[in-house]
Design an enzyme around this catalytic site. Structure first.
Site, short mmCIF file in Angstrom:
data_model
loop_
_atom_site.label_atom_id
_atom_site.label_comp_id
_atom_site.label_asym_id
_atom_site.label_seq_id
_atom_site.Cartn_x
_atom_site.Cartn_y
_atom_site.Cartn_z
N HIS A 102 0.81 -1.23 0.00
CA HIS A 102 0.00 0.00 0.00
C HIS A 102 0.85 1.28 0.00
O HIS A 102 1.74 1.45 0.84
CB HIS A 102 -0.98 0.02 1.17
CG HIS A 102 -1.68 -1.28 1.39
ND1 HIS A 102 -2.64 -1.76 0.51
CD2 HIS A 102 -1.54 -2.22 2.35
CE1 HIS A 102 -3.07 -2.93 0.96
NE2 HIS A 102 -2.41 -3.24 2.06
N GLU A 154 -1.12 1.23 7.96
CA GLU A 154 -0.38 0.07 7.47
C GLU A 154 0.68 0.50 6.47
O GLU A 154 1.79 -0.03 6.45
CB GLU A 154 -1.34 -0.94 6.83
CG GLU A 154 -0.64 -2.18 6.31
CD GLU A 154 -1.57 -3.13 5.56
OE1 GLU A 154 -1.09 -4.16 5.06
OE2 GLU A 154 -2.79 -2.82 5.48
N HIS A 174 3.19 -6.62 4.98
CA HIS A 174 1.86 -6.13 5.32
C HIS A 174 1.62 -6.22 6.83
O HIS A 174 2.43 -6.78 7.57
CB HIS A 174 0.79 -6.97 4.61
CG HIS A 174 0.71 -6.73 3.14
ND1 HIS A 174 -0.18 -5.86 2.56
CD2 HIS A 174 1.44 -7.26 2.11
CE1 HIS A 174 -0.02 -5.86 1.25
NE2 HIS A 174 0.97 -6.71 0.95
N GLU A 202 2.09 -10.99 6.94
CA GLU A 202 1.24 -10.13 7.76
C GLU A 202 1.89 -10.12 9.14
O GLU A 202 1.83 -11.10 9.88
CB GLU A 202 -0.19 -10.67 7.83
CG GLU A 202 -0.90 -10.77 6.49
CD GLU A 202 -1.47 -9.43 6.01
OE1 GLU A 202 -1.27 -8.41 6.72
OE2 GLU A 202 -2.10 -9.40 4.93
#
Length: 313
Positions: free
Chosen positions: A103, A140, A195, A277
């Site tokens: 992102h 994030e 992430h 993650e």
């Protein structure tokens, strides 16, 4: 007789010949001692404030800069601890690693662009998303970019050539299909997409996402399934040890490993690739870790050690 009065001049004590002699000797010695001290300071002593100390201060400063000076989110990677993955300098010479910070920080300002659909081989999916945040608003995107910077520093110390898919240097994206192409065209020996999850409170821990065997449309992951699993297992083990955190308690059945066939970044990859993650931003306990600069350094260290182990066979 009284000596009190405006014109009184009290009698002065007489000095002995010995005292006069000592005065002369001291007057001769003090300037010489002072000159000697000044010369010592100019040349620099063992622990002084002259040029010798300046050189020592440089070394000390370099050492302190290697520590994490604060726990502010987004602390520059140049201020990260100096620990490196095992293997020593040059262990990864000739190897190419692509780090994919999940992102773009500016995605939120380009919703139309990131909502546009791209082909991920099996179907079409949104270009990207904004990612999630902690309850206090730490994004994030800020987390992934900070960890990516720290990870790049560690891997470059090992001699690897490191490329980032984005470094907050473009208005949005890149889209998930382009992220895959960046790793493919590098060509990368390993790709890791960083992430942090946005699950429900109480759901904690990390997990590594592996590519499933997909052969459909423009996607064919069959050649990278096995090496990607090896990469993912090594990262999961080293991440757990480095960060002293546990695998996810909500996916992966406690293994810290999850296989998926719906992620374009994996489906379109032709080189070994995994997602990690690092924790759940929506859980207060995980969020306390994710927002700590010291913990993010541990996260980068764990990922780097897994990558080094993979690339060194």
């Amino acid at each position: 007789m009284s000596y009190v009065g405006p014109d009184f001049d009290p009698p002065r004590p007489r000095r002995s010949p010995l005292r006069r002699t000592l005065t002369v000797v001291l007057a001769a010695l003090v300037p010489g001692a002072l000159l000697g001290w000044l010369a010592f300071e100019t040349l620099g002593g063992a622990d002084d404030g002259g040029p010798g100390r300046a050189a020592g201060a440089t070394s000390s400063t370099a050492g302190s800069a290697g520590g994490d000076p604060d726990d502010k989110p987004g602390a520059p990677a140049s201020q990260s601890p100096t620990a490196s993955a095992p293997g020593g300098a040059g262990a990864l010479a000739g190897k190419v690693v692509v780090i994919d910070p999940g992102h773009n920080p500016a995605n939120f300002a380009h919703t139309a662009e990131i909502n546009s659909k791209v082909d991920i081989g099996t179907h079409k999916k949104e270009c990207d998303t904004t990612g999630t945040t902690t309850n206090s608003g730490y994004t994030e995107a800020a987390f992934t970019l900070d960890v990516a910077h720290r990870l790049r520093t560690l891997l470059e110390r090992q001699g690897a050539t490191v490329k980032l898919t984005q470094d907050a240097d473009r208005p949005y994206g890149p889209c998930i299909d382009e992220r895959a192409r960046i790793g493919n065209s590098a060509p990368a020996d390993a790709v890791v997409s960083v992430h942090a999850d946005g699950a429900a409170s109480g759901q904690r821990g990390f997990h590594v996402i592996l590519p499933g065997a997909v052969h459909e449309g423009g996607a064919d992951t069959r050649a990278i399934v096995a090496p990607s699993r090896e990469l993912g297992e090594l990262i999961a083990d080293d991440f757990a040890e480095s960060t002293d955190t546990s695998p996810s308690n909500y996916v992966g059945d406690g293994t810290g490993l999850v296989t998926r066939e719906d992620l374009g970044g994996l489906n379109l990859s032709t080189v070994p690739k995994v997602f990690i993650e690092c924790g759940n931003m929506r859980d207060s306990k995980d969020a306390a870790l994710l927002t700590s600069g010291a913990w993010r350094q541990k996260a980068a260290q764990g990922i780097s050690e897994g990558i080094v182990s993979f690339l060194r066979g």
